[in-house]
Motif scaffolding. Structure first.
Motif, PDB file in Angstrom:
ATOM      1  N   PRO A  55       0.806  -1.223   0.000  1.00 32.36           N
ATOM      2  CA  PRO A  55       0.000   0.000   0.000  1.00 32.36           C
ATOM      3  C   PRO A  55       0.841   1.275   0.000  1.00 32.36           C
ATOM      4  N   THR A  57      -0.026   5.812  -0.317  1.00 27.05           N
ATOM      5  CA  THR A  57      -0.833   6.964  -0.739  1.00 27.05           C
ATOM      6  C   THR A  57       0.072   7.990  -1.412  1.00 27.05           C
ATOM      7  N   ARG A  58       1.040   8.521  -0.641  1.00 25.82           N
ATOM      8  CA  ARG A  58       1.867   9.635  -1.113  1.00 25.82           C
ATOM      9  C   ARG A  58       2.770   9.258  -2.293  1.00 25.82           C
ATOM     10  N   THR A  59       3.517   8.156  -2.146  1.00 30.64           N
ATOM     11  CA  THR A  59       4.527   7.828  -3.157  1.00 30.64           C
ATOM     12  C   THR A  59       3.853   7.484  -4.482  1.00 30.64           C
ATOM     13  N   ARG A 108       7.471  -0.554  -5.657  1.00 27.49           N
ATOM     14  CA  ARG A 108       7.412  -0.675  -4.191  1.00 27.49           C
ATOM     15  C   ARG A 108       7.099  -2.127  -3.871  1.00 27.49           C
ATOM     16  N   HIS A 136      14.348   3.942   0.627  1.00 26.52           N
ATOM     17  CA  HIS A 136      13.245   4.705   0.045  1.00 26.52           C
ATOM     18  C   HIS A 136      13.871   6.007  -0.471  1.00 26.52           C
ATOM     19  N   GLN A 139      11.966   9.304  -1.094  1.00 26.49           N
ATOM     20  CA  GLN A 139      11.526   9.912   0.166  1.00 26.49           C
ATOM     21  C   GLN A 139      12.662  10.771   0.728  1.00 26.49           C
ATOM     22  N   GLY A 265       5.044  10.493   6.770  1.00 23.61           N
ATOM     23  CA  GLY A 265       3.670  10.070   6.583  1.00 23.61           C
ATOM     24  C   GLY A 265       3.611   8.564   6.289  1.00 23.61           C
ATOM     25  N   PRO A 266       2.494   7.909   6.506  1.00 25.17           N
ATOM     26  CA  PRO A 266       1.326   8.475   7.172  1.00 25.17           C
ATOM     27  C   PRO A 266       1.577   8.658   8.675  1.00 25.17           C
TER      28      PRO A 266
HETATM   29  N1   CP Z   1       6.049   8.228   2.943  1.00 27.76           N
HETATM   30  C1   CP Z   1       5.490   7.238   2.219  1.00 27.76           C
HETATM   31  O1   CP Z   1       6.178   6.427   1.589  1.00 27.76           O
HETATM   32  O2   CP Z   1       4.124   7.250   2.234  1.00 27.76           O
HETATM   33  P1   CP Z   1       3.196   6.212   1.437  1.00 27.76           P
HETATM   34  O3   CP Z   1       3.398   4.856   2.057  1.00 27.76           O
HETATM   35  O4   CP Z   1       1.803   6.742   1.614  1.00 27.76           O
HETATM   36  O5   CP Z   1       3.646   6.213   0.010  1.00 27.76           O
END
Ligand code: CP
Length: 310
Positions: A55, A57-59, A108, A136, A139, A265-266
């Motif tokens: 899962p 969201t941001r990446t 990922r 990462h 990031q 995050g999150p």
């Molecule tokens: N910081 C980060 O990788 O967030 P996600 O898991 O939402 O991508």
């Protein structure tokens, strides 16, 4: 300046000049992102596959936005909707995708080493979008960009990274890149969340007491407590963790007036930090980090795909 990388998998392969070129390129892409029409034809004709097997969201969303703003063709792929659930191997999956003559795979995966394995298997460029507890790198780039924007430099800054050091792929990329750019790095955590040999991380200091270190820090980087990766019970309760290592309104008074708060995050509100600190406009750059995610990912796509050579 020459940029001689095919992949972005291990940030330790990137020099200070490479990292600064990425940040300066991201800065140029900021101008495009602030126009009414935010799309340029720079990477028209390139095809990128976003393979997210974990899962995000941001990446995931910021890669897709970055790719579309550069006019790439994008295929979003991965997880339980693929033939991996029928037993297809990683090698067969990526060889299948590469039959379409794609240019790049952004991956990922919960398993460390998957991006390197893909890079060793196929000819496409690979960006690691987070692999297990390993790395990462984009990031780290967005974190560096956000810090650089606030202070105008990174060299000499005192950065404290607080929390789940042992399970953190964010640390795996952030610590070496901060050191490459000359920052002083302290990790702060309960002993159960620090690796047995913390010297391998290359940090300057290790502390078990947030309140002792907080007054000296320019950047307070709060890591997420990764409940999905915790083994055993590394601390008695989330409440106790918050009391000892959480960034709270009371701890605001211990911080330098100009110190900033980062978080990848999150957020677990009430665990790593309370809402007063997470939403504090004078200190928190958490949403700036999210925006920087689009800018540095545009820069990485552009430089890796040779956009600067066209
Ligand atoms: N910081 C980060 O990788 O967030 P996600 O898991 O939402 O991508």
């Amino acid at each position: 300046m020459a940029f001689n990388h095919k992949h972005l998998i291990d940030i330790r392969e990137y020099s200070a000049d490479d990292i600064m070129l990425l940040l300066e390129t991201a800065q140029r892409f900021k101008q495009i992102n602030e126009r009414r029409i935010k799309k340029v034809p720079t990477l028209k004709g390139f095809t990128v596959v976003n393979m997210f097997n974990e899962p995000s969201t941001r990446t995931r969303s910021s890669f897709e936005i970055a790719e579309k703003r550069l006019s790439c063709d994008v295929l979003n792929f991965g997880g339980s909707s693929t033939s991996s659930v029928k037993g297809e191997s990683l090698t067969d999956t990526v060889e299948t995708l590469c039959s379409y003559k794609i240019d790049m795979i952004v991956v990922r995966d919960k398993h460390a080493g998957v991006p390197r394995k893909i890079a060793d298997t196929v000819d496409a460029h690979v960006i690691d979008a987070g692999d297990g507890k390993h790395q990462h790198p984009t990031q780290a780039l967005l974190d560096l960009y956000s810090i650089w924007q606030q202070f105008g430099h990174i060299e000499g800054l005192r950065v404290g990274i607080v929390g789940d050091i042992s399970h953190s792929r964010v640390c795996g990329s952030l610590i070496p890149s901060l050191k490459t750019l000359g920052a002083h790095v302290t990790i702060i955590a309960p002993p159960t969340l620090i690796p047995l040999n913390p010297e391998v991380l290359g940090v300057d200091e290790v502390s078990l007491k947030l309140d002792e270190v907080l007054p000296s820090l320019d950047v307070v980087y709060m890591l997420r407590i990764q409940r999905e990766r915790l083994e055993g019970a590394p601390f008695p309760s989330l409440r106790e963790y918050h009391m000892l290592f959480g960034l709270t309104k009371e701890r605001d008074a211990l911080m330098k007036p100009e110190a900033i708060i980062c978080h990848p995050g999150p957020i677990n509100r009430g665990v790593e930090l309370d809402s007063y600190m997470a939403d504090n406009p004078a200190r928190s750059v958490i949403l700036d980090q999210v925006y920087a995610g689009v800018l540095v990912r545009m820069a990485a796509l552009y430089l890796l795909l040779g956009g600067n050579e066209q």
